[in-house]
Scaffold this motif. Structure first.
Motif, short mmCIF file in Angstrom:
data_model
loop_
_atom_site.label_atom_id
_atom_site.label_comp_id
_atom_site.label_asym_id
_atom_site.label_seq_id
_atom_site.Cartn_x
_atom_site.Cartn_y
_atom_site.Cartn_z
N ILE A 138 14.89 -2.86 5.50
CA ILE A 138 15.73 -3.18 4.34
C ILE A 138 16.87 -2.18 4.22
N ARG A 139 16.56 -0.90 4.41
CA ARG A 139 17.62 0.12 4.36
C ARG A 139 18.66 -0.12 5.44
N ALA A 140 18.20 -0.52 6.63
CA ALA A 140 19.12 -0.79 7.74
C ALA A 140 20.06 -1.95 7.41
N SER A 141 19.61 -2.83 6.51
CA SER A 141 20.44 -3.97 6.12
C SER A 141 21.47 -3.60 5.06
N GLY A 142 21.37 -2.36 4.55
CA GLY A 142 22.35 -1.91 3.56
C GLY A 142 21.85 -1.85 2.14
N ARG A 143 20.59 -2.23 1.91
CA ARG A 143 20.03 -2.15 0.58
C ARG A 143 19.09 -0.95 0.46
N LYS A 144 18.76 -0.58 -0.77
CA LYS A 144 17.84 0.52 -1.01
C LYS A 144 16.40 -0.01 -0.99
N ALA A 145 15.49 0.86 -0.60
CA ALA A 145 14.07 0.48 -0.59
C ALA A 145 13.21 1.71 -0.81
N MET A 146 12.06 1.49 -1.42
CA MET A 146 11.10 2.57 -1.61
C MET A 146 9.70 1.99 -1.48
N VAL A 147 8.77 2.86 -1.10
CA VAL A 147 7.37 2.45 -0.96
C VAL A 147 6.54 3.25 -1.96
N ILE A 148 5.72 2.55 -2.72
CA ILE A 148 4.85 3.20 -3.70
C ILE A 148 3.41 2.82 -3.39
N LYS A 149 2.58 3.83 -3.18
CA LYS A 149 1.16 3.59 -2.94
C LYS A 149 0.46 3.49 -4.28
N ALA A 150 -0.15 2.34 -4.54
CA ALA A 150 -0.80 2.13 -5.83
C ALA A 150 -1.80 0.99 -5.72
N ASP A 151 -2.77 1.01 -6.63
CA ASP A 151 -3.76 -0.05 -6.74
C ASP A 151 -3.40 -0.88 -7.96
N VAL A 152 -3.03 -2.16 -7.75
CA VAL A 152 -2.56 -2.97 -8.87
C VAL A 152 -3.66 -3.27 -9.88
N SER A 153 -4.91 -3.03 -9.52
CA SER A 153 -6.00 -3.25 -10.48
C SER A 153 -6.26 -2.03 -11.35
N ASN A 154 -5.47 -0.98 -11.14
CA ASN A 154 -5.61 0.26 -11.90
C ASN A 154 -4.46 0.38 -12.90
N GLU A 155 -4.79 0.47 -14.17
CA GLU A 155 -3.76 0.48 -15.22
C GLU A 155 -2.82 1.67 -15.09
N GLU A 156 -3.36 2.84 -14.78
CA GLU A 156 -2.50 4.02 -14.64
C GLU A 156 -1.56 3.87 -13.45
N ASP A 157 -2.04 3.27 -12.38
CA ASP A 157 -1.20 3.07 -11.20
C ASP A 157 -0.05 2.11 -11.50
N THR A 158 -0.33 1.02 -12.20
CA THR A 158 0.73 0.05 -12.47
C THR A 158 1.79 0.64 -13.40
N ALA A 159 1.35 1.43 -14.37
CA ALA A 159 2.31 2.10 -15.25
C ALA A 159 3.17 3.08 -14.45
N ARG A 160 2.55 3.76 -13.50
CA ARG A 160 3.29 4.71 -12.66
C ARG A 160 4.31 3.99 -11.77
N VAL A 161 3.94 2.83 -11.25
CA VAL A 161 4.88 2.07 -10.42
C VAL A 161 6.15 1.75 -11.22
N ALA A 162 5.97 1.21 -12.41
CA ALA A 162 7.13 0.87 -13.24
C ALA A 162 7.95 2.12 -13.57
N ALA A 163 7.27 3.22 -13.89
CA ALA A 163 7.96 4.45 -14.24
C ALA A 163 8.75 5.00 -13.06
N GLU A 164 8.19 4.93 -11.86
CA GLU A 164 8.89 5.45 -10.68
C GLU A 164 10.14 4.63 -10.36
N VAL A 165 10.04 3.32 -10.51
CA VAL A 165 11.21 2.48 -10.24
C VAL A 165 12.30 2.74 -11.28
#
Length: 207
Positions: A45-72
């Motif tokens: 994606i970056r090579a195509s000219g757009r920004k990208a990031m990878v976040i390691k998280a478990d979507v079944s974990n409430e704290e993880d999902t809140a962290r995903v949104a906060a990081e973005v």
């Protein structure tokens, strides 16, 4: 636009992440374990000219999902698109299916959708409120920050002018529709991809 794609390291999720980037979105790829694969997708994606990031998280974990949104939000300032693609499958017969497999399936495939939608949806709503605040202030309407939906409607109603009446009708319609946040559902059947840790009799998916 900024997008979050859960389970975006392979299969449908990978295709959606790359497709969103091709249409101008910066993409955050959320994975629980396949980080290396996700990084490869992000690099493309970056090579195509757009920004990208990878976040390691478990979507079944409430704290993880809140962290995903906060990081973005911390990195890109907004969330425009959420694709709830992450899912698990543990094939088996109903009469012998383990409770542990059932609970894990429900946790990811159902609760994960709820938790990610809640975390990202809140940020989308806050962004809509911020935009409404800006529009109201530019029209000379005194508002406080942060605004709640009730405060926005109250601020508009206190001004008797054509703009306020028009804006109120627009606000009422938008608020009723979820503050401008729309949702859709796409339910593909099983796809032929490189399943990990699971052996599937692919013949059952073919007619």
């Amino acid at each position: 636009r900024t997008a979050i794609v859960t389970g975006g390291s392979r299969g449908i999720g990978k295709a959606l992440a790359e497709g969103l980037a091709a249409h101008g979105a910066d993409v955050a790829i959320v994975v629980r374990s396949t980080v290396d694969r996700a990084e490869a997708v992000a690099n493309d994606i970056r090579a195509s000219g757009r920004k990208a990031m990878v976040i390691k998280a478990d979507v079944s974990n409430e704290e993880d999902t809140a962290r995903v949104a906060a990081e973005v939000i911390a990195k890109w300032g907004r969330i425009d698109i959420l694709v709830n693609n992450a899912g698990v499958i543990y094939p088996g017969n109903a009469e012998t299916y383990s409770l542990a497999d059932w609970r894990r399936t429900m946790a990811v495939n159902l609760e994960g959708v709820f938790l990610m939608s809640q975390a990202a949806g809140l940020q989308m709503i806050l962004e809509e409120l911020r935009l409404f605040s800006t529009r109201l202030e530019s029209a000379g309407l005194a508002v406080s920050a942060p605004l709640t939906p009730a405060e926005i409607v109250r601020a508009v109603r206190t001004r008797s002018n054509p703009f306020a009446e028009t804006q109120h009708r627009a606000l009422a319609s938008t608020l009723a529709a979820g503050l401008g946040v729309s949702a859709g559902d796409l339910a593909p059947m099983a796809v032929d991809e490189d399943w990990e840790h699971v052996r599937v009799d692919r013949s059952v998916h073919r007619s």
